[in-house]
Design a protein around this motif. Structure first.
Motif, mmCIF file in Angstrom:
data_model
loop_
_atom_site.group_PDB
_atom_site.id
_atom_site.type_symbol
_atom_site.label_atom_id
_atom_site.label_comp_id
_atom_site.label_asym_id
_atom_site.label_seq_id
_atom_site.Cartn_x
_atom_site.Cartn_y
_atom_site.Cartn_z
ATOM 1 N N ALA A 120 -3.351 -1.024 -1.550
ATOM 2 C CA ALA A 120 -2.178 -1.862 -1.763
ATOM 3 C C ALA A 120 -2.325 -3.202 -1.063
ATOM 4 C CB ALA A 120 -0.920 -1.150 -1.254
ATOM 5 N N VAL A 121 -1.964 -4.264 -1.767
ATOM 6 C CA VAL A 121 -1.804 -5.583 -1.164
ATOM 7 C C VAL A 121 -0.314 -5.884 -1.139
ATOM 8 C CG1 VAL A 121 -2.256 -8.050 -1.397
ATOM 9 C CG2 VAL A 121 -4.071 -6.410 -1.880
ATOM 10 N N LEU A 122 0.209 -6.162 0.044
ATOM 11 C CA LEU A 122 1.638 -6.387 0.229
ATOM 12 C C LEU A 122 1.892 -7.791 0.762
ATOM 13 C CD1 LEU A 122 2.554 -3.067 2.129
ATOM 14 C CD2 LEU A 122 2.322 -3.396 -0.341
ATOM 15 N N HIS A 123 3.034 -8.348 0.380
ATOM 16 C CA HIS A 123 3.528 -9.597 0.974
ATOM 17 C C HIS A 123 4.926 -9.326 1.501
ATOM 18 C CE1 HIS A 123 4.534 -13.857 1.503
ATOM 19 N NE2 HIS A 123 5.675 -13.583 0.897
ATOM 20 N N ARG A 124 5.128 -9.548 2.806
ATOM 21 C CA ARG A 124 6.441 -9.330 3.424
ATOM 22 C C ARG A 124 7.170 -10.664 3.499
ATOM 23 N NH1 ARG A 124 6.293 -6.074 8.859
ATOM 24 N NH2 ARG A 124 5.503 -8.051 9.693
ATOM 25 N N ALA A 125 8.332 -10.728 2.862
ATOM 26 C CA ALA A 125 9.051 -11.992 2.742
ATOM 27 C C ALA A 125 9.548 -12.513 4.078
ATOM 28 C CB ALA A 125 10.227 -11.818 1.773
ATOM 29 N N ALA A 126 9.923 -11.622 4.986
ATOM 30 C CA ALA A 126 10.547 -12.043 6.238
ATOM 31 C C ALA A 126 9.667 -12.970 7.061
ATOM 32 C CB ALA A 126 10.936 -10.815 7.060
ATOM 33 N N ASP A 127 8.360 -12.721 7.064
ATOM 34 C CA ASP A 127 7.475 -13.537 7.883
ATOM 35 C C ASP A 127 6.229 -14.022 7.136
ATOM 36 O OD1 ASP A 127 6.135 -11.149 7.606
ATOM 37 O OD2 ASP A 127 6.024 -10.684 9.743
ATOM 38 N N GLY A 128 6.154 -13.759 5.838
ATOM 39 C CA GLY A 128 5.012 -14.208 5.054
ATOM 40 C C GLY A 128 3.735 -13.439 5.309
ATOM 41 N N LYS A 129 3.839 -12.307 6.008
ATOM 42 C CA LYS A 129 2.637 -11.548 6.349
ATOM 43 C C LYS A 129 2.013 -10.922 5.110
ATOM 44 C CE LYS A 129 0.987 -7.709 9.235
ATOM 45 N NZ LYS A 129 1.362 -6.608 10.164
ATOM 46 N N GLN A 130 0.679 -11.009 5.020
ATOM 47 C CA GLN A 130 -0.075 -10.347 3.971
ATOM 48 C C GLN A 130 -0.738 -9.109 4.568
ATOM 49 O OE1 GLN A 130 0.687 -12.035 1.499
ATOM 50 N NE2 GLN A 130 0.339 -14.226 1.742
ATOM 51 N N ILE A 131 -0.620 -7.995 3.889
ATOM 52 C CA ILE A 131 -1.088 -6.717 4.424
ATOM 53 C C ILE A 131 -1.928 -6.014 3.370
ATOM 54 C CG2 ILE A 131 -0.368 -4.496 5.393
ATOM 55 C CD1 ILE A 131 2.503 -6.564 5.148
ATOM 56 N N PHE A 132 -2.998 -5.365 3.814
ATOM 57 C CA PHE A 132 -3.742 -4.472 2.934
ATOM 58 C C PHE A 132 -3.646 -3.065 3.487
ATOM 59 C CE2 PHE A 132 -7.646 -2.151 1.779
ATOM 60 C CZ PHE A 132 -7.513 -2.184 0.400
ATOM 61 N N ILE A 133 -3.181 -2.140 2.662
ATOM 62 C CA ILE A 133 -3.068 -0.729 3.034
ATOM 63 C C ILE A 133 -4.183 0.048 2.341
ATOM 64 C CG2 ILE A 133 -1.615 1.328 3.060
ATOM 65 C CD1 ILE A 133 -0.483 -0.952 4.695
ATOM 66 N N ASP A 134 -5.001 0.699 3.149
ATOM 67 C CA ASP A 134 -6.110 1.511 2.649
ATOM 68 C C ASP A 134 -5.728 2.980 2.785
ATOM 69 O OD1 ASP A 134 -8.423 2.964 2.277
ATOM 70 O OD2 ASP A 134 -9.622 1.873 3.755
ATOM 71 N N ALA A 135 -5.320 3.563 1.674
ATOM 72 C CA ALA A 135 -5.035 5.002 1.614
ATOM 73 C C ALA A 135 -6.064 5.677 0.711
ATOM 74 C CB ALA A 135 -3.613 5.254 1.114
ATOM 75 N N ARG A 136 -7.299 5.239 0.851
ATOM 76 C CA ARG A 136 -8.415 5.779 0.085
ATOM 77 C C ARG A 136 -8.776 7.170 0.599
ATOM 78 N NH1 ARG A 136 -11.075 5.898 -4.645
ATOM 79 N NH2 ARG A 136 -13.250 5.228 -4.611
ATOM 80 N N GLU A 137 -9.296 8.008 -0.276
ATOM 81 C CA GLU A 137 -9.733 9.344 0.118
ATOM 82 C C GLU A 137 -10.954 9.266 1.035
ATOM 83 O OE1 GLU A 137 -8.394 9.462 -4.251
ATOM 84 O OE2 GLU A 137 -9.456 8.107 -2.890
ATOM 85 N N THR A 138 -11.194 10.356 1.767
ATOM 86 C CA THR A 138 -12.350 10.426 2.665
ATOM 87 C C THR A 138 -13.165 11.685 2.365
ATOM 88 O OG1 THR A 138 -11.073 11.600 4.355
ATOM 89 C CG2 THR A 138 -11.162 9.197 4.524
ATOM 90 N N ALA A 139 -14.432 11.627 2.733
ATOM 91 C CA ALA A 139 -15.293 12.800 2.571
ATOM 92 C C ALA A 139 -14.940 13.844 3.618
ATOM 93 C CB ALA A 139 -16.754 12.406 2.722
ATOM 94 N N PRO A 140 -14.923 15.132 3.264
ATOM 95 C CA PRO A 140 -14.689 16.176 4.264
ATOM 96 C C PRO A 140 -15.832 16.233 5.268
ATOM 97 C CG PRO A 140 -15.355 17.135 2.164
ATOM 98 C CD PRO A 140 -15.137 15.680 1.907
ATOM 99 N N ALA A 141 -15.552 16.786 6.439
ATOM 100 C CA ALA A 141 -16.550 16.820 7.518
ATOM 101 C C ALA A 141 -17.799 17.602 7.123
ATOM 102 C CB ALA A 141 -15.943 17.414 8.783
ATOM 103 N N ALA A 142 -17.634 18.595 6.264
ATOM 104 C CA ALA A 142 -18.780 19.437 5.886
ATOM 105 C C ALA A 142 -19.523 18.916 4.664
ATOM 106 C CB ALA A 142 -18.294 20.871 5.627
#
Length: 578
Positions: A100-122
């Motif tokens: 996700a790429v987000l723009h917060r109106a209150a302060d103009g902050k640009q944010i990238f949210i990485d909720a990508r999957e990960t490989a299991p430990a095994a």
């Protein structure tokens, strides 16, 4: 240094490219495009209305419902994503992940949210390789071994906790209601289930969910998903713990391991959302905020725009303009294959790839009227690009913006449903370079930078983006496997050229991904004269269908007008202003 010399032969250009690739460290000091967390326009006044475009009208309406109850764009994003998990499982879901790429109106902050999957430990690379050393397509695409640890539930909880206004439970309520009470599946979902029913039938819980009465759902008949409704309820009540710990987590691990997978409770408990600095590119007076690694899309889009910035495309005919765009695509995908991966595991030469001086050098390797064979830019064979995943775009009355791309990878992911949860697992392990320099299901090549390791995030093509101009803002993204990158690029160029939301979402498309060395074209994208001219330049044109379903929202800053459009290729989608 800047390269202005004219090379008489293509071979010399290939040599120049090789020199550039190995000398990138010298370009780190002066960049127009970088990964700094630039702020967008802080003084933007909100439009006073909301606009959402998604691939399914249930999801769009769910997002607008949440905004009407006092939520912001980020609460609406939760509602849209969760509803898509219910009504569009062929493309995304809580068993997958998102960026996700987000723009917060209150302060103009640009944010990238990485909720990508990960490989299991095994994770064991040997599980994905045949005896002859070729990729094992079955374990990479079907069943629990193909599934990474899901990131979407954690990402939705993160959005609610850090950026939303409403409790997570309230934002998830529309999805819970639709899953519990039922909905009429659209033709795309019905066709996807029919297409993959042979794999679905391998897993009893998958049959129970997707093949009621032993057959795919019937058009017009109500379809319910009570198990997923309960899982979403627990997520709403307990936050991330409702998925990654407790009853749901126990059922997920038990189901995966019983079917030959290797997840553990610790894999789920250890999952973390990552906030990263978005990539910001400046092009023709516009600022493009887009996805950084582990997405490859933002780097590729920025690199292409840097190359194109040295040309005045507006003065060229369609054939020569397209030729230059194709050649820029070719070079960006070549770098995509070699360098990019999870930034927590590999060091990438982003300063080089995003440098205008690097782009200057690449630009000098482009002949004005002749295609560069990809074989001249070291390569190996690729396969077909795929057409999956989903994207939605949101602007709320205050001016908050969410551009979010979600996926379970291939159609219906792994086709594996964990008993008692309603959760369809992704098959994102195929997005790793399971066998270096061998193509994945989308034809993308990879190196050791994207090799599987415990806890590592696989490289993605997802490219959610926001474009800021002096007078307009555009929220753009698309599904489409490896074509996501080029579709978003073409959407950005169309926005800059002044097209409205429907014009951007509905425009005809073309795609080049380095290998295979061809241009995939949508029917009608070029007229006969342009096609003939491109062919004479040495481009191989290949018709293809379908294409990803783009969803776009635009905002006219002068008038405050919002415009939302869902891709006309997807009749069940909805772009709506409210």
């Amino acid at each position: 240094m800047r390269f202005s010399m004219k090379w008489p032969a293509l071979h010399a250009r290939a040599v120049l490219l090789g020199l550039l690739l190995v000398s990138g460290a010298t370009f780190a000091d002066d960049t127009r495009t970088d990964t700094a967390a630039h702020k967008g326009p802080v003084a933007l006044r909100g439009p006073g209305k909301a606009a959402i475009a998604s691939a399914n009208f249930h999801a769009t309406e769910a997002g607008l419902e949440v905004i009407a109850k006092g939520g912001n764009a980020f609460d609406a994003a939760i509602a849209v994503a969760a509803t898509l998990s219910v009504v569009e499982p062929e493309s995304s879901g809580i068993g997958g992940g998102f960026m996700a790429v987000l723009h917060r109106a209150a302060d103009g902050k640009q944010i990238f949210i990485d909720a990508r999957e990960t490989a299991p430990a095994a994770v064991d690379p040997k599980d994905y390789v045949e005896k002859d050393g070729s990729p094992n397509r079955d374990t990479a695409l079907n069943g629990p071994l193909s599934a990474g640890i899901p990131g979407e539930p954690a990402g939705l909880a993160w959005l609610a906790q850090h950026y939303g206004k409403l409790p997570l439970k309230q934002s998830l309520a529309p999805a819970v209601r639709i899953a519990r009470d039922g909905f009429a599946p659209d033709s795309r979902l019905i066709n996807a289930i029919a297409e993959r029913q042979q794999d679905i039938r391998r897993w009893p819980a998958s049959v129970a969910k997707f093949l009621p009465d032993g057959q795919p759902p019937v058009a017009g008949k109500t379809w319910r998903d009570p198990d997923q409704a309960r899982t979403l309820e627990l997520l709403g009540e307990q936050g991330g713990d409702g998925f990654y710990r407790g009853d749901v987590a126990q059922k997920l691990v038990a189901a995966v391991r019983a079917a030959g997978g290797n997840w553990t409770a610790k894999d789920l408990e250890s999952y973390q959302v990552k906030e990263r600095q978005p990539i910001v590119a400046d092009y023709r007076g516009y600022r493009i905020v887009t996805a950084p690694p582990p997405s490859s899309g933002g780097v590729a889009v920025a690199e292409i725009l840097n190359i194109l910035s040295g040309f005045d495309l507006s003065k060229l005919d369609a054939a020569h303009r397209t030729h230059l765009v194709i050649e820029a695509m070719r070079r960006a995908f070549r770098d995509h294959n070699d360098y990019l991966g999870d930034p927590d595991f590999v060091k990438m030469p982003l300063d080089m790839l995003l440098s205008p001086y690097y782009a200057d050098g690449l630009r000098q390797t482009i002949l004005p009227d002749k295609a560069t064979p990809s074989a001249m830019l070291p390569a190996s064979a690729g396969a077909e690009p795929g057409m999956h995943t989903t994207h939605f775009s949101v602007i709320d009355p205050e001016g908050n913006i969410a551009s979010i791309t979600l996926t379970v990878n291939y159609t219906l992911g792994s086709t594996f449903v964990a008993k008692g949860t309603g959760v369809l697992l992704n098959d994102e392990m195929d997005d790793f370079a399971l066998v270096p320099n061998k193509p994945n299901v989308y034809g993308l090549l990879g190196s050791k930078a994207n090799a599987p390791e415990p806890g590592k995030r696989m490289l993605s093509s997802m490219t959610p983006s926001i474009v800021f101009g002096a007078d307009r803002v555009g929220v753009i993204g698309s599904p489409g496997g490896s074509t996501i990158i080029t579709q978003v690029l073409e959407g950005i160029l169309a926005f800059i050229d002044g097209k409205d939301a429907l014009g951007i979402a509905g425009q005809k498309r073309f795609h080049h991904q380095f290998m295979p060395d061809r241009v995939d074209v949508e029917d009608g994208v070029f007229d006969a004269a342009t096609s003939e001219a491109l062919t004479k330049m040495g481009h191989t044109l290949k018709p293809r269908s379908p294409w990803g379903y783009m969803n776009v929202v635009t905002w006219d800053l002068k008038t405050g007008k919002l415009d939302a459009a869902s891709d006309p290729r997807r009749p069940s989608g909805l772009g709506k202003v409210q």
